[in-house]
Enzyme design. Structure first.
Site, short mmCIF file in Angstrom:
data_model
loop_
_atom_site.label_atom_id
_atom_site.label_comp_id
_atom_site.label_asym_id
_atom_site.label_seq_id
_atom_site.Cartn_x
_atom_site.Cartn_y
_atom_site.Cartn_z
N LYS A 113 0.81 -1.22 0.00
CA LYS A 113 0.00 0.00 0.00
C LYS A 113 0.85 1.27 0.00
CE LYS A 113 -3.85 -2.28 2.30
NZ LYS A 113 -4.78 -2.30 3.44
N GLY A 153 0.80 0.30 6.45
CA GLY A 153 -0.11 1.11 5.65
C GLY A 153 -1.54 1.10 6.19
N GLY A 203 -12.47 -8.08 10.04
CA GLY A 203 -12.43 -7.13 8.94
C GLY A 203 -13.38 -7.41 7.80
#
Length: 263
Positions: free
Chosen positions: A64, A123, A229
């Site tokens: 990222k 990130g 998540g």
């Protein structure tokens, strides 16, 4: 004309992003395909994107920050984060965005929290920290090494190395942004420290999805309200999807609803 999109990462085989995006493309009648690309060298990200003639991509661990550096232009909160998880081709340019931040916040916006502890300093941690800061939630970072904490100190966050950390306050929410537990049985910090932190917390959030990580296992044992998540994946994917399509009639809320149908 058929458009191609992909997810870059390492590892990447476990990701459900292709399932979510391809389902939404079909349901909305969009002529596009979304796949996975395992990348071993992040410095080749830009070249690989162009070589595959992609119209857009998502970028996951550990690329990222590399995606941020290689973007032709960065827009939105990604400029503050220093990490991009979404690329969109505009003509010959690659435009970088970050949908992780808002995708995460939409998961916890109804929680009653005033302060947070983030485990990790990559990130994803940057995205979580900056969106929490934007909503005036006091945020502390805890990482195994000091090197990656420099970014957060520059942004005004309180930072600690886990081996030297002696907590002097309770945190409403503990957020694991590390890859500990993804393909192993590791914890993001020592078990003793994690259990101590959980005693004073209300919520635990794990950015990994689809499995009960050791972090979530301990948080549940300690009685915290836990989430993985999965919903964040859908939220950030729907936001990225709307950017891919560049169609004002395609709202991320509608896309997220479609994606939840197959979750």
């Amino acid at each position: 004309m058929l458009q191609f999109f992909a997810l870059y990462g390492n590892p990447v085989a476990h990701s459900l992003s292709p399932l979510l995006h391809n389902y939404a493309f079909r349901q909305l009648g969009i002529d596009a395909l979304y796949g996975r690309i395992l990348l071993h060298n992040g410095t080749q990200l830009y070249e690989n994107f162009k070589a595959h003639h992609l119209s857009g991509a998502n970028i996951t661990v550990p690329f990222k920050e590399e995606a941020f550096r290689q973007s032709d232009e960065v827009r939105g909160i990604a400029k503050d984060i220093g990490a991009c998880n979404t690329w969109v081709r505009e003509g010959g340019q690659i435009i970088g965005y970050n949908t992780d931040a808002q995708g995460f916040y939409d998961c916890i916006k109804d929680y009653k929290i005033t302060n947070a502890l983030i485990l990790g300093a990559g990130g994803s941690a940057k995205a979580v920290a900056m969106i929490l800061k934007a909503h005036n939630i006091r945020t502390t970072l805890l990482n195994r090494s000091i090197e990656k904490l420099h970014f957060f100190r520059q942004k005004g966050f309180e930072c600690f190395v886990s081996s030297d950390f002696s907590p002097t306050q309770n945190y409403d929410i503990i957020i694991n942004t590390t890859s500990a537990g993804l393909n192993n049985h590791l914890l993001p910090c020592s078990e003793a420290l994690l259990r101590h932190l959980c005693k004073g917390a209300l919520y635990a959030f794990e950015l990994i999805y689809g499995k009960q990580t050791p972090f979530l296992h301990i948080a549940k044992q300690c009685g915290l309200i836990c989430a993985d998540g999965g919903q964040m994946l859908i939220n950030q994917a729907a936001l990225a999807f709307a950017l891919f399509c560049d169609d004002k009639d395609i709202k991320s809320e509608r896309v997220a609803k479609l994606m939840r149908e197959i979750w």
